[in-house]
Design a protein around this motif. Structure first.
Motif, PDB file in Angstrom:
ATOM      1  N   ARG A  15      49.519  -2.163  92.412  1.00  0.00           N
ATOM      2  CA  ARG A  15      48.094  -2.130  92.773  1.00  0.00           C
ATOM      3  C   ARG A  15      47.375  -2.460  91.534  1.00  0.00           C
ATOM      4  NH1 ARG A  15      46.528  -0.753  97.595  1.00  0.00           N
ATOM      5  NH2 ARG A  15      47.834   0.905  98.773  1.00  0.00           N
ATOM      6  N   LEU A  16      48.087  -1.820  90.187  1.00  0.00           N
ATOM      7  CA  LEU A  16      47.430  -2.386  88.907  1.00  0.00           C
ATOM      8  C   LEU A  16      47.567  -3.927  88.478  1.00  0.00           C
ATOM      9  CD1 LEU A  16      48.414   0.714  86.855  1.00  0.00           C
ATOM     10  CD2 LEU A  16      46.017   0.071  87.564  1.00  0.00           C
ATOM     11  N   THR A  18      47.979  -6.288  90.824  1.00  0.00           N
ATOM     12  CA  THR A  18      46.912  -6.895  91.568  1.00  0.00           C
ATOM     13  C   THR A  18      45.351  -6.985  91.058  1.00  0.00           C
ATOM     14  OG1 THR A  18      48.179  -6.392  93.741  1.00  0.00           O
ATOM     15  CG2 THR A  18      45.737  -7.102  93.883  1.00  0.00           C
ATOM     16  N   THR A  19      45.123  -6.066  90.504  1.00  0.00           N
ATOM     17  CA  THR A  19      43.843  -5.737  90.043  1.00  0.00           C
ATOM     18  C   THR A  19      43.616  -6.639  88.775  1.00  0.00           C
ATOM     19  OG1 THR A  19      43.771  -3.626  90.650  1.00  0.00           O
ATOM     20  CG2 THR A  19      42.138  -4.113  88.925  1.00  0.00           C
ATOM     21  N   LEU A  22      43.263 -10.065  89.682  1.00  0.00           N
ATOM     22  CA  LEU A  22      42.026 -10.263  90.493  1.00  0.00           C
ATOM     23  C   LEU A  22      40.837 -10.376  89.335  1.00  0.00           C
ATOM     24  CD1 LEU A  22      40.099 -10.349  92.924  1.00  0.00           C
ATOM     25  CD2 LEU A  22      39.986  -7.600  92.494  1.00  0.00           C
ATOM     26  N   GLN A  23      41.064  -9.862  88.313  1.00  0.00           N
ATOM     27  CA  GLN A  23      40.098 -10.037  87.090  1.00  0.00           C
ATOM     28  C   GLN A  23      40.234 -11.608  86.650  1.00  0.00           C
ATOM     29  OE1 GLN A  23      40.483 -10.362  83.662  1.00  0.00           O
ATOM     30  NE2 GLN A  23      42.719 -10.170  83.852  1.00  0.00           N
ATOM     31  N   TYR A  87      53.143  -9.399  88.130  1.00  0.00           N
ATOM     32  CA  TYR A  87      52.612  -9.753  89.160  1.00  0.00           C
ATOM     33  C   TYR A  87      53.290 -11.016  89.967  1.00  0.00           C
ATOM     34  CZ  TYR A  87      49.362 -11.614  93.115  1.00  0.00           C
ATOM     35  OH  TYR A  87      48.828 -11.976  94.289  1.00  0.00           O
ATOM     36  N   VAL A 265      43.249  -9.119  98.585  1.00  0.00           N
ATOM     37  CA  VAL A 265      43.830  -8.007  97.907  1.00  0.00           C
ATOM     38  C   VAL A 265      44.320  -6.824  98.829  1.00  0.00           C
ATOM     39  CG1 VAL A 265      42.575  -6.020  96.650  1.00  0.00           C
ATOM     40  CG2 VAL A 265      41.879  -8.202  96.247  1.00  0.00           C
TER      41      VAL A 265
END
Length: 333
Positions: A15-16, A18-19, A22-23, A87, A265
């Motif tokens: 999840r981190l 992906t974050t 995402l940024q 990732y 996401v």
């Protein structure tokens, strides 16, 4: 369209990751507009004096993107980029040592949609560029347009991004003592419109060859396996209405606007997040270039053919190791 949702028990580290990505996606497709809007709102607010002071400093700092930029090593080494690397995952592979007393042009291929491999390998230290190539400082070249956006320009320079104009490239390659690497996504905006899984057609550009000859900068072909596999694009064959619109916008603004998609996401069916596909960026051996302040067309053509041959050899040597079949080959247009 049937939605495939992500499971609820996804590990925290994923999840981190992906974050972190995402940024990064937001920084490419939305941060510039956000920064420009923020600057305008600040200018119209009671704090307008801060915007005026920034504008004055911006005027004094205007040439920094063409003078080597202004990198922040602590940001390049941030943990967020380790998550970004993992990732995909992303890996930088060295084939030969490079002399830190020389200046280099890295020709990065293919462009891809968002140049993920170029950013991750050369604008961060997540894949260990400084350990693999001690004494060398990478600078990824980006369209001059983006360095005119207030605040956004300062953010992208932190990672080592500089303007792709000729004066910027000349500044890097003419510095005595060597150690500078100008990383150029050779295919540029046009190649981004062709970036889709399995695409092996590269744009045939020669401008960087002329600059290498003028400054005696050694040429290094770089191929990023997996770069085109990160996104799908809407069909835009040459001659189609969509392609004509994209080409027109590119001629006006200087940047491509590919209509891309991949996953989201919280679901895997659609969105702007790249697929989790491995990227292996292979740095080839150097082509020694002797300086010629006034290269002839014959000089440019000869070196260009040598460069294409070295790039082709690099691809052919490693293609089966990274997911391509023996009957797949590079094409140049």
């Amino acid at each position: 369209m049937r939605l495939e949702f992500a499971p609820l028990n996804v590990p925290l580290r994923r999840r981190l990751q992906t974050t972190a990505v995402l940024q990064w996606v937001f920084s490419f497709i939305g941060l510039a507009q956000f920064c420009l809007a923020g600057f305008v709102l600040l200018l119209l607010s009671d704090w307008w004096i801060l915007a005026v002071l920034y504008a004055g400093w911006l005027w004094l700092d205007w040439d920094t993107p063409v003078s080597g930029g202004r990198r922040w090593e602590w940001l390049r080494r941030g943990y967020v980029w380790v998550l970004f690397r993992d990732y995909f995952p992303l890996k930088l592979v060295k084939t030969l040592d490079l002399d830190p007393k020389k200046n280099y042009i890295f020709g990065f291929h293919p462009h891809g949609v968002l140049v993920a491999g170029g950013f991750g390998n050369f604008c961060t230290e997540a894949t260990g560029f400084s350990e693999l190539f001690p004494g060398l400082t990478p600078h990824l070249l980006m369209l001059p347009f983006w360095f005119r956006v207030p605040l956004f320009r300062d953010y992208i320079m932190c990672g080592g991004l500089v303007s792709s104009c000729k004066s910027s490239l000349s500044y890097l390659l003419s510095r005595s003592g060597g150690g500078n690497v100008a990383v150029i996504a050779v295919g540029g905006a046009s190649e981004a419109l062709e970036a889709r899984p399995g695409a092996l057609t590269l744009q045939n550009r020669k401008g960087f060859i002329k600059m290498a000859l003028k400054h005696g900068a050694h040429l290094v072909p770089v191929f990023s396996f997996g770069e085109n596999e990160l996104y799908d694009q809407m069909e835009n064959p040459s001659g189609s209405t969509l392609r004509r619109v994209q080409n027109r916008l590119q001629s006006i603004m200087g940047l491509a606007l590919p209509l891309f998609h991949a996953r989201g996401v919280f679901q895997y069916s659609f969105g702007l997040m790249p697929y989790r596909k491995p990227i292996h960026t292979i740095v080839g051996g150097p082509i020694v270039v002797k300086p010629k302040p006034s290269p002839t067309n014959e000089d440019i053509e000869s070196l260009h053919e040598l460069y294409l041959q070295n790039l082709t050899d690099l691809f052919e040597t490693h293609k089966t190791e990274y997911g391509y079949s023996k009957d797949q080959h590079l094409q140049f247009s």
